[in-house]
Design a protein around this motif. Structure first.
Motif, mmCIF file in Angstrom:
data_model
loop_
_atom_site.group_PDB
_atom_site.id
_atom_site.type_symbol
_atom_site.label_atom_id
_atom_site.label_comp_id
_atom_site.label_asym_id
_atom_site.label_seq_id
_atom_site.Cartn_x
_atom_site.Cartn_y
_atom_site.Cartn_z
ATOM 1 N N LEU A 1 29.432 64.402 56.762
ATOM 2 C CA LEU A 1 30.485 64.732 55.808
ATOM 3 C C LEU A 1 30.668 63.648 54.759
ATOM 4 C CD1 LEU A 1 33.147 66.260 58.232
ATOM 5 C CD2 LEU A 1 31.727 67.485 56.587
ATOM 6 N N LEU B 1 34.765 77.189 50.554
ATOM 7 C CA LEU B 1 34.432 75.776 50.438
ATOM 8 C C LEU B 1 33.369 75.560 49.366
ATOM 9 C CD1 LEU B 1 34.206 74.746 54.204
ATOM 10 C CD2 LEU B 1 36.110 74.334 52.639
ATOM 11 N N GLU C 1 28.188 72.435 48.370
ATOM 12 C CA GLU C 1 27.592 71.264 49.006
ATOM 13 C C GLU C 1 28.197 71.006 50.382
ATOM 14 O OE1 GLU C 1 30.840 69.835 46.151
ATOM 15 O OE2 GLU C 1 29.185 71.300 46.157
ATOM 16 N N LYS C 2 29.496 71.317 50.539
ATOM 17 C CA LYS C 2 30.136 71.151 51.840
ATOM 18 C C LYS C 2 29.655 72.214 52.827
ATOM 19 C CE LYS C 2 32.675 67.586 50.870
ATOM 20 N NZ LYS C 2 32.357 66.269 51.480
ATOM 21 N N TYR D 1 39.432 66.912 57.885
ATOM 22 C CA TYR D 1 39.208 67.212 56.468
ATOM 23 C C TYR D 1 39.800 68.566 56.079
ATOM 24 C CZ TYR D 1 35.961 63.292 56.092
ATOM 25 O OH TYR D 1 35.404 62.042 56.070
ATOM 26 N N TYR E 1 39.122 71.408 57.264
ATOM 27 C CA TYR E 1 38.157 72.496 57.327
ATOM 28 C C TYR E 1 38.492 73.386 58.518
ATOM 29 C CZ TYR E 1 35.177 69.835 54.104
ATOM 30 O OH TYR E 1 34.676 69.163 53.024
#
Length: 298
Positions: A83, A127, A130-131, A200, A202
């Protein structure tokens, strides 16, 4: 506690657990040479055994079995790095590719495991790209590492799914290894991956897992023995995929041919699923009756 402090804390716990697993006295820097020699001999005798977790997962020389707590620490450390720095994992399909090329046109008994992410489409819509790439690749590689740790082979990555297979001179051991791997996958996500992602903000990553056992044919698409694509074909591959598609989030489903081969103590943890003909259309080729599937909730 900020990100750097959390990372440092994970690193400290990881190093301490890893030292303990290796037999290092954390109050002293001296190693017991006799123990080291003995353990190194065991490593040479069985390089691919499940006891060599660090060797297989981190590319280092393990001297003792790494416990589940240490493995969770390892997972968390890799996810943090992914990450924060976009770390790349080592390739994990080479071992399978080499094996398959040695057995082209052979029919082999194996347990096949399918695992994929629940709701990956929603993740990709909410999201940054890239994540999403980091999260899905990290998930796939953590699943692949779990397969390798349980003496399985990683066949391939297909989108948000990982396909593995397990073999052994004893099919009973292959079945136990595969089911233990599936259980470890749930644990890795619950205790290793998701706590880091939550830091984060997520969403949790949840799994569907399906397994089946039977014969499969090794095929090569082309005449080049070294470069032509090799793959596995057979009803076991197809049924394992269908079983996996029926699993609920964080649920493990296994076909009857796997269920009858796992240890009785493990069988007690599974319950037989009852689906309608419209839900499950696949029959046991030996009996003509609906093929039985058993569930273990994560």
């Amino acid at each position: 506690m900020n990100d750097d402090e959390i990372t440092d804390e994970i690193d400290k716990k990881y190093e301490k657990l890893l030292d303990e697993a290796r037999g290092i006295d954390t109050t002293s820097d001296e190693l017991n040479e006799e123990t080291t020699d003995e353990n190194n001999s065991e490593k040479v005798a069985d390089e691919t055994s499940a006891s060599n977790v660090v060797d297989m997962m981190l590319g280092k020389h393990a001297e003792k079995t790494i416990d589940s707590e240490t493995m969770i620490q390892e997972t968390q450390k890799r996810i943090w790095k992914s990450l924060k720095h976009g770390i790349e994992y080592e390739a994990t399909v080479d071992r399978s590719d080499a094996f398959l090329r040695q057995h082209v046109n052979e029919k082999i008994h194996m347990v096949v495991l399918f695992v994929d992410l629940v709701g990956s489409t929603n993740i990709s819509l909410t999201l940054p790209e890239e994540k999403v790439a980091i999260i899905i690749s990290s998930f796939a590689q953590e699943m692949a590492l779990a397969i390798k740790q349980h003496n399985g082979f990683v066949l391939k990555f297909v989108g948000d799914a990982v396909i593995g297979y397990f073999m052994h001179t004893s099919v009973l051991i292959a079945a136990d290894n595969a089911v233990s791997c599936a259980q470890r996958m749930i644990q890795i996500m619950d205790q290793g991956v998701n706590p880091i992602l939550n830091n984060y903000d997520y969403p949790d990553l949840l799994l569907h897992i399906g397994l089946d056992y039977g014969d499969n044919m090794i095929v090569r698409y082309g005449s080049d023995k070294e470069k032509s694509h090799v793959d596995i074909l057979g009803p076991t591959m197809n049924i394992a995929a269908k079983i996996q598609s029926m699993a609920k989030p964080q649920q493990i489903l296994i076909g009857h041919d796997v269920y009858e081969k796992i240890h009785p103590s493990m069988q007690q943890k599974f319950k037989k699923e009852s689906w309608s003909k419209s839900e499950w259309k696949y029959n046991d080729k030996r009996t003509g009756n609906p093929y039985s599937v058993y569930s273990l909730d994560g």
